[in-house]
Scaffold this active site. Sequence first.
Site, PDB file in Angstrom:
ATOM      1  N   HIS A  86      -3.583  13.930 -28.797  1.00 56.72           N
ATOM      2  CA  HIS A  86      -4.016  12.564 -28.479  1.00 56.72           C
ATOM      3  C   HIS A  86      -4.754  11.937 -29.660  1.00 56.72           C
ATOM      4  CE1 HIS A  86      -3.837  13.460 -23.895  1.00 56.72           C
ATOM      5  NE2 HIS A  86      -2.709  12.911 -24.324  1.00 56.72           N
ATOM      6  N   ARG A 132       0.823  -1.230   0.000  1.00 56.47           N
ATOM      7  CA  ARG A 132       0.000   0.000   0.000  1.00 56.47           C
ATOM      8  C   ARG A 132       0.850   1.270   0.000  1.00 56.47           C
ATOM      9  NH1 ARG A 132      -3.059  -2.594   4.014  1.00 56.47           N
ATOM     10  NH2 ARG A 132      -4.817  -3.711   3.099  1.00 56.47           N
ATOM     11  N   ARG A 188      -5.214  22.373 -13.701  1.00 53.54           N
ATOM     12  CA  ARG A 188      -4.244  21.413 -14.209  1.00 53.54           C
ATOM     13  C   ARG A 188      -4.533  21.077 -15.669  1.00 53.54           C
ATOM     14  NH1 ARG A 188      -1.465  16.553 -10.739  1.00 53.54           N
ATOM     15  NH2 ARG A 188      -0.330  15.637 -12.449  1.00 53.54           N
ATOM     16  N   HIS A 233      -2.933  18.980 -26.339  1.00 54.69           N
ATOM     17  CA  HIS A 233      -3.060  17.539 -26.120  1.00 54.69           C
ATOM     18  C   HIS A 233      -4.360  16.938 -26.653  1.00 54.69           C
ATOM     19  CE1 HIS A 233       0.540  18.015 -23.792  1.00 54.69           C
ATOM     20  NE2 HIS A 233       0.539  16.761 -23.397  1.00 54.69           N
ATOM     21  N   GLU A 280       6.992  19.606 -24.727  1.00 50.51           N
ATOM     22  CA  GLU A 280       6.358  19.977 -23.454  1.00 50.51           C
ATOM     23  C   GLU A 280       6.946  21.304 -22.956  1.00 50.51           C
ATOM     24  OE1 GLU A 280       3.782  18.313 -22.509  1.00 50.51           O
ATOM     25  OE2 GLU A 280       4.009  16.304 -23.369  1.00 50.51           O
ATOM     26  N   LYS A 298       5.373  23.543 -14.092  1.00 49.70           N
ATOM     27  CA  LYS A 298       4.493  22.390 -13.841  1.00 49.70           C
ATOM     28  C   LYS A 298       4.144  22.307 -12.353  1.00 49.70           C
ATOM     29  CE  LYS A 298       3.097  17.752 -14.579  1.00 49.70           C
ATOM     30  NZ  LYS A 298       3.166  16.502 -15.282  1.00 49.70           N
ATOM     31  N   HIS A 319       4.747  10.991 -28.424  1.00 48.69           N
ATOM     32  CA  HIS A 319       3.791  11.876 -27.756  1.00 48.69           C
ATOM     33  C   HIS A 319       4.161  13.343 -28.007  1.00 48.69           C
ATOM     34  CE1 HIS A 319       1.097  13.384 -24.711  1.00 48.69           C
ATOM     35  NE2 HIS A 319       2.111  14.004 -24.129  1.00 48.69           N
ATOM     36  N   LYS A 341       1.395  11.600 -10.982  1.00 42.42           N
ATOM     37  CA  LYS A 341       0.566  10.624 -11.713  1.00 42.42           C
ATOM     38  C   LYS A 341       1.400   9.381 -11.993  1.00 42.42           C
ATOM     39  CE  LYS A 341      -2.446  13.534 -14.502  1.00 42.42           C
ATOM     40  NZ  LYS A 341      -2.834  13.737 -15.901  1.00 42.42           N
ATOM     41  N   ASN A 358      -2.826  20.506 -20.591  1.00 40.38           N
ATOM     42  CA  ASN A 358      -3.242  19.745 -21.775  1.00 40.38           C
ATOM     43  C   ASN A 358      -3.274  20.595 -23.037  1.00 40.38           C
ATOM     44  OD1 ASN A 358      -3.464  17.249 -20.687  1.00 40.38           O
ATOM     45  ND2 ASN A 358      -5.589  17.525 -20.042  1.00 40.38           N
ATOM     46  N   GLU A 364      -6.274  17.357 -10.150  1.00 37.44           N
ATOM     47  CA  GLU A 364      -6.765  17.581 -11.496  1.00 37.44           C
ATOM     48  C   GLU A 364      -8.244  17.925 -11.580  1.00 37.44           C
ATOM     49  OE1 GLU A 364      -6.017  14.408 -14.275  1.00 37.44           O
ATOM     50  OE2 GLU A 364      -5.047  15.841 -15.592  1.00 37.44           O
TER      51      GLU A 364
HETATM   52  P1  NAD Z   1      10.532   6.472 -22.444  1.00 33.92           P
HETATM   53  O1  NAD Z   1      10.536   6.283 -20.992  1.00 33.92           O
HETATM   54  O2  NAD Z   1       9.986   5.363 -23.279  1.00 33.92           O
HETATM   55  O3  NAD Z   1      12.003   6.817 -22.931  1.00 33.92           O
HETATM   56  C1  NAD Z   1      12.256   7.034 -24.295  1.00 33.92           C
HETATM   57  C2  NAD Z   1      13.452   6.239 -24.789  1.00 33.92           C
HETATM   58  O4  NAD Z   1      14.631   6.800 -24.264  1.00 33.92           O
HETATM   59  C3  NAD Z   1      13.465   4.772 -24.360  1.00 33.92           C
HETATM   60  O5  NAD Z   1      13.910   4.015 -25.460  1.00 33.92           O
HETATM   61  C4  NAD Z   1      14.488   4.724 -23.235  1.00 33.92           C
HETATM   62  O6  NAD Z   1      15.116   3.479 -23.156  1.00 33.92           O
HETATM   63  C5  NAD Z   1      15.448   5.799 -23.679  1.00 33.92           C
HETATM   64  N1  NAD Z   1      16.217   6.470 -22.636  1.00 33.92           N
HETATM   65  C6  NAD Z   1      15.786   6.929 -21.435  1.00 33.92           C
HETATM   66  N2  NAD Z   1      16.757   7.625 -20.832  1.00 33.92           N
HETATM   67  C7  NAD Z   1      17.826   7.616 -21.657  1.00 33.92           C
HETATM   68  C8  NAD Z   1      19.121   8.185 -21.589  1.00 33.92           C
HETATM   69  N3  NAD Z   1      19.498   8.961 -20.568  1.00 33.92           N
HETATM   70  N4  NAD Z   1      19.972   7.931 -22.613  1.00 33.92           N
HETATM   71  C9  NAD Z   1      19.582   7.189 -23.675  1.00 33.92           C
HETATM   72  N5  NAD Z   1      18.373   6.654 -23.801  1.00 33.92           N
HETATM   73  C10 NAD Z   1      17.496   6.872 -22.806  1.00 33.92           C
HETATM   74  O7  NAD Z   1       9.712   7.763 -22.886  1.00 33.92           O
HETATM   75  P2  NAD Z   1       9.500   9.218 -22.272  1.00 33.92           P
HETATM   76  O8  NAD Z   1       9.280  10.099 -23.428  1.00 33.92           O
HETATM   77  O9  NAD Z   1      10.524   9.566 -21.262  1.00 33.92           O
HETATM   78  O10 NAD Z   1       8.121   9.056 -21.473  1.00 33.92           O
HETATM   79  C11 NAD Z   1       6.924   8.728 -22.130  1.00 33.92           C
HETATM   80  C12 NAD Z   1       5.955   8.164 -21.129  1.00 33.92           C
HETATM   81  O11 NAD Z   1       5.715   9.141 -20.114  1.00 33.92           O
HETATM   82  C13 NAD Z   1       4.607   7.805 -21.705  1.00 33.92           C
HETATM   83  O12 NAD Z   1       4.222   6.525 -21.262  1.00 33.92           O
HETATM   84  C14 NAD Z   1       3.674   8.855 -21.129  1.00 33.92           C
HETATM   85  O13 NAD Z   1       2.353   8.361 -20.950  1.00 33.92           O
HETATM   86  C15 NAD Z   1       4.329   9.165 -19.821  1.00 33.92           C
HETATM   87  N6  NAD Z   1       4.000  10.487 -19.275  1.00 33.92           N
HETATM   88  C16 NAD Z   1       3.595  10.539 -17.991  1.00 33.92           C
HETATM   89  C17 NAD Z   1       3.285  11.769 -17.426  1.00 33.92           C
HETATM   90  C18 NAD Z   1       2.883  11.831 -15.978  1.00 33.92           C
HETATM   91  O14 NAD Z   1       2.434  12.888 -15.535  1.00 33.92           O
HETATM   92  N7  NAD Z   1       3.062  10.777 -15.229  1.00 33.92           N
HETATM   93  C19 NAD Z   1       3.418  12.939 -18.178  1.00 33.92           C
HETATM   94  C20 NAD Z   1       3.854  12.842 -19.492  1.00 33.92           C
HETATM   95  C21 NAD Z   1       4.146  11.619 -20.040  1.00 33.92           C
HETATM   96 ZN    ZN Z   2       2.222  15.607 -22.782  1.00 38.92          ZN
END
Ligand code: NAD
Ligand code: ZN
Length: 363
Positions: free
Chosen positions: A252, A122, A241, A248, A186, A227, A265, A144, A245, A237
């Site tokens: 999306h 938990r 917040r 977005h 972003e 942010k 994205h 999130k 978006n 949210e």
């Molecule tokens: P990701 O985590 O898939 O990373 C992108 C790529 O970069 C991957 O291939 C990873 O292996 C590589 N990588 C990571 N760090 C590296 C580094 N230092 N050097 C070389 N390669 C590296 O993608 P992302 O764009 O970081 O995140 C996308 C995800 O985030 C989505 O699932 C999205 O839904 C989520 N997201 C969440 C929130 C939230 O508020 N929680 C907000 C925006 C996006």
């Molecule tokens: Zn986004």
Amino acid sequence: MSNIIDVHISLDQQYQIAIGEQLAQSFKAYCEARYNRNKIFVLIDENVNRLHNNKVAKLVSDFKDVHLIEIPEGESSKSAREWNNITNKILEIGIERSTPLLAIGGGVTGDLAGFVAATVLRGVPLIHMPTTLLAMVDSSIGGKTGINHTTGKNLIGSFYQPDAVFSDITFLETLEQKEWITGMAEILKYAAIRNSELFEVMEELIHQPLTPKQRWVEVVEESARIKVDIVQEDALEAGNRAYLNFGHTFGHALEKVSGYGEITHGEAVFVGMIAACHFSQELGHPVSDARFAPFLSLYKKQMSPLTTDTEELLEAMKSDKKVKDNTIRLVLLNEWGSPYLYSCEDHSMLQKSWSYTLDKFNT
Ligand code: NAD
Ligand code: ZN
């Protein structure tokens, strides 16, 4: 050296985001003050582990018992299957309520590891160490966490705040150009909704090699601050917040129509921001999408041609779960730095904004 941002979610939920170059010392000092350092679980993206294993080993060297669990790279790891795998491993090894879990990777790792931390026993202490630009400016902030379901993205999850976030931009040394550009979208969003000076800084930075340096610390810090400000106003949210978006709702729909994985994205959001900007302009607001022009060629270079089917894009917007009574909620701009929510019933205007925007990418 690090810059610190204090995050106050509620009276009993406060934490710090440290941003800088080489944060190992601050991380170690933080752990010494906060945990007994008997055991730590490190959930790490497989690519990051391969590229930065020495650095990571040093980071956690003060813990007696270190358990490293690799997360396969890519969006498909944000699944119930992977959540189950990791949770099984952790419970079989053994974990206490006070054992910290360190998430090192991009948004995929952060979202998944965050959800594991939120659910195992938990809730156990969570530290985010984001390694992509996107994760540093966006996904590691705001609490999130979650995984995807076959019926849609991020449908299972919870709000779970970390104990701390350490954004060490030297991780970005190995980040591929495509991922830099994804994360930039972003930052441009923060420029549009809060601080248009960021447009100028970003313009400067894209004309230089994409390597982590002090100027990027400043950009990551300002983005994180924006942010944090917005999230603090509205942690669960309910209202403002939604401004995060911007771009977005359009983005999306494009992700959905293009097929997840075909377009990142950030790329979709970049396209979406031009559409939202055009829509705002059509309503008479003084915001020209020319602001995004200096970045257009970067995105075009790495993206495949986009769909031209505006009908399908509109359908995708309408099928969004947030849509009620056929009214599509958009974040628009009164002017730069001033977003507002708009309920759109005239769908022909959406189609016009799509046509205008897609033309820019397909010519
Ligand atoms: P990701 O985590 O898939 O990373 C992108 C790529 O970069 C991957 O291939 C990873 O292996 C590589 N990588 C990571 N760090 C590296 C580094 N230092 N050097 C070389 N390669 C590296 O993608 P992302 O764009 O970081 O995140 C996308 C995800 O985030 C989505 O699932 C999205 O839904 C989520 N997201 C969440 C929130 C939230 O508020 N929680 C907000 C925006 C996006
Ligand atoms: Zn986004």
